[in-house]
Design a protein around this motif. Sequence first.
Motif, PDB file in Angstrom:
ATOM      1  N   ASP A  48      20.484  13.315  52.757  1.00 52.46           N
ATOM      2  CA  ASP A  48      21.452  12.274  53.112  1.00 52.46           C
ATOM      3  C   ASP A  48      22.303  12.679  54.315  1.00 52.46           C
ATOM      4  O   ASP A  48      23.093  11.868  54.815  1.00 52.46           O
ATOM      5  CB  ASP A  48      22.380  11.969  51.936  1.00 52.46           C
ATOM      6  N   THR A  49      22.159  13.906  54.760  1.00 55.70           N
ATOM      7  CA  THR A  49      22.923  14.384  55.907  1.00 55.70           C
ATOM      8  C   THR A  49      22.592  13.573  57.148  1.00 55.70           C
ATOM      9  O   THR A  49      21.437  13.440  57.529  1.00 55.70           O
ATOM     10  CB  THR A  49      22.628  15.870  56.165  1.00 55.70           C
ATOM     11  N   ALA A  50      23.635  13.003  57.749  1.00 49.15           N
ATOM     12  CA  ALA A  50      23.458  12.150  58.929  1.00 49.15           C
ATOM     13  C   ALA A  50      24.818  11.668  59.398  1.00 49.15           C
ATOM     14  O   ALA A  50      25.831  11.869  58.718  1.00 49.15           O
ATOM     15  CB  ALA A  50      22.579  10.944  58.595  1.00 49.15           C
ATOM     16  N   ILE A  51      24.813  11.028  60.545  1.00 48.93           N
ATOM     17  CA  ILE A  51      25.988  10.261  60.970  1.00 48.93           C
ATOM     18  C   ILE A  51      25.813   8.855  60.384  1.00 48.93           C
ATOM     19  O   ILE A  51      24.755   8.235  60.558  1.00 48.93           O
ATOM     20  CB  ILE A  51      26.113  10.204  62.495  1.00 48.93           C
ATOM     21  N   TYR A  52      26.834   8.379  59.722  1.00 47.06           N
ATOM     22  CA  TYR A  52      26.793   7.067  59.093  1.00 47.06           C
ATOM     23  C   TYR A  52      27.582   6.072  59.930  1.00 47.06           C
ATOM     24  O   TYR A  52      28.736   6.326  60.286  1.00 47.06           O
ATOM     25  CB  TYR A  52      27.364   7.140  57.678  1.00 47.06           C
ATOM     26  N   TYR A  53      26.934   4.955  60.207  1.00 48.81           N
ATOM     27  CA  TYR A  53      27.520   3.919  61.042  1.00 48.81           C
ATOM     28  C   TYR A  53      27.699   2.625  60.252  1.00 48.81           C
ATOM     29  O   TYR A  53      26.827   2.224  59.476  1.00 48.81           O
ATOM     30  CB  TYR A  53      26.622   3.618  62.238  1.00 48.81           C
ATOM     31  N   CYS A  54      28.815   1.970  60.521  1.00 47.31           N
ATOM     32  CA  CYS A  54      29.080   0.655  59.983  1.00 47.31           C
ATOM     33  C   CYS A  54      28.747  -0.374  61.066  1.00 47.31           C
ATOM     34  O   CYS A  54      28.963  -0.114  62.253  1.00 47.31           O
ATOM     35  CB  CYS A  54      30.559   0.569  59.605  1.00 47.31           C
ATOM     36  N   ALA A  55      28.219  -1.528  60.662  1.00 45.75           N
ATOM     37  CA  ALA A  55      27.851  -2.560  61.619  1.00 45.75           C
ATOM     38  C   ALA A  55      28.187  -3.939  61.074  1.00 45.75           C
ATOM     39  O   ALA A  55      28.209  -4.138  59.857  1.00 45.75           O
ATOM     40  CB  ALA A  55      26.356  -2.477  61.935  1.00 45.75           C
ATOM     41  N   ALA A  56      28.421  -4.882  61.997  1.00 47.17           N
ATOM     42  CA  ALA A  56      28.801  -6.235  61.602  1.00 47.17           C
ATOM     43  C   ALA A  56      28.002  -7.258  62.381  1.00 47.17           C
ATOM     44  O   ALA A  56      27.699  -7.067  63.570  1.00 47.17           O
ATOM     45  CB  ALA A  56      30.292  -6.458  61.852  1.00 47.17           C
ATOM     46  N   ALA A  57      27.673  -8.354  61.708  1.00 44.82           N
ATOM     47  CA  ALA A  57      26.962  -9.458  62.340  1.00 44.82           C
ATOM     48  C   ALA A  57      27.540 -10.765  61.817  1.00 44.82           C
ATOM     49  O   ALA A  57      27.639 -10.958  60.607  1.00 44.82           O
ATOM     50  CB  ALA A  57      25.475  -9.383  62.044  1.00 44.82           C
ATOM     51  N   LEU A  58      27.891 -11.653  62.750  1.00 41.37           N
ATOM     52  CA  LEU A  58      28.423 -12.953  62.344  1.00 41.37           C
ATOM     53  C   LEU A  58      27.280 -13.759  61.759  1.00 41.37           C
ATOM     54  O   LEU A  58      26.454 -14.316  62.479  1.00 41.37           O
ATOM     55  CB  LEU A  58      29.028 -13.658  63.560  1.00 41.37           C
ATOM     56  N   LYS A  59      27.229 -13.804  60.443  1.00 44.30           N
ATOM     57  CA  LYS A  59      26.068 -14.423  59.801  1.00 44.30           C
ATOM     58  C   LYS A  59      26.392 -14.785  58.364  1.00 44.30           C
ATOM     59  O   LYS A  59      26.867 -13.952  57.595  1.00 44.30           O
ATOM     60  CB  LYS A  59      24.878 -13.456  59.813  1.00 44.30           C
ATOM     61  N   LEU A  60      26.107 -16.020  58.015  1.00 49.19           N
ATOM     62  CA  LEU A  60      26.167 -16.414  56.623  1.00 49.19           C
ATOM     63  C   LEU A  60      24.774 -16.251  56.028  1.00 49.19           C
ATOM     64  O   LEU A  60      23.807 -16.038  56.748  1.00 49.19           O
ATOM     65  CB  LEU A  60      26.647 -17.861  56.502  1.00 49.19           C
TER      66      LEU A  60
END
Length: 125
Positions: free
Chosen positions: A90-102
């Motif tokens: 599980d070692t890694a850089i973790y990124y959060c992401a967003a998309a305007l989507k329903l």
Amino acid sequence: QVQLVESGGGLVQTGDSLRLSCAASGRAISTYAMGWFRQAPGKERDFVAAISWSGGTTYYADSVKGRFTISRDNAKNTVYLQMNTLKPEDTAIYYCAAALKLGVPEVVPTKYPYWGQGTQVTVFS
């Protein structure tokens, strides 16, 4: 524009837990699908988990299913990733992401236009 800031990463032992947070600013994320991705050194950015705008639909990578839980608090404009029973892989850089989507959230990184800077998670045995 949505700005995302991840936090909560760290150095932990195998079997430990961490909770990552992704705080959004600039716009309310209540109509955004949100995702967590990770990237290990020398590897591509991989999907980890995603959640729909309402929180009613979640998807997980097979490698984390049953161990990780994605959730969101739209009132706090924040998304979380609870990670239990962590493994060295599980070692890694973790990124959060967003998309305007329903509707159903995306699992492909190219579908997310907004990204945080990442937080490092290191799991040692």
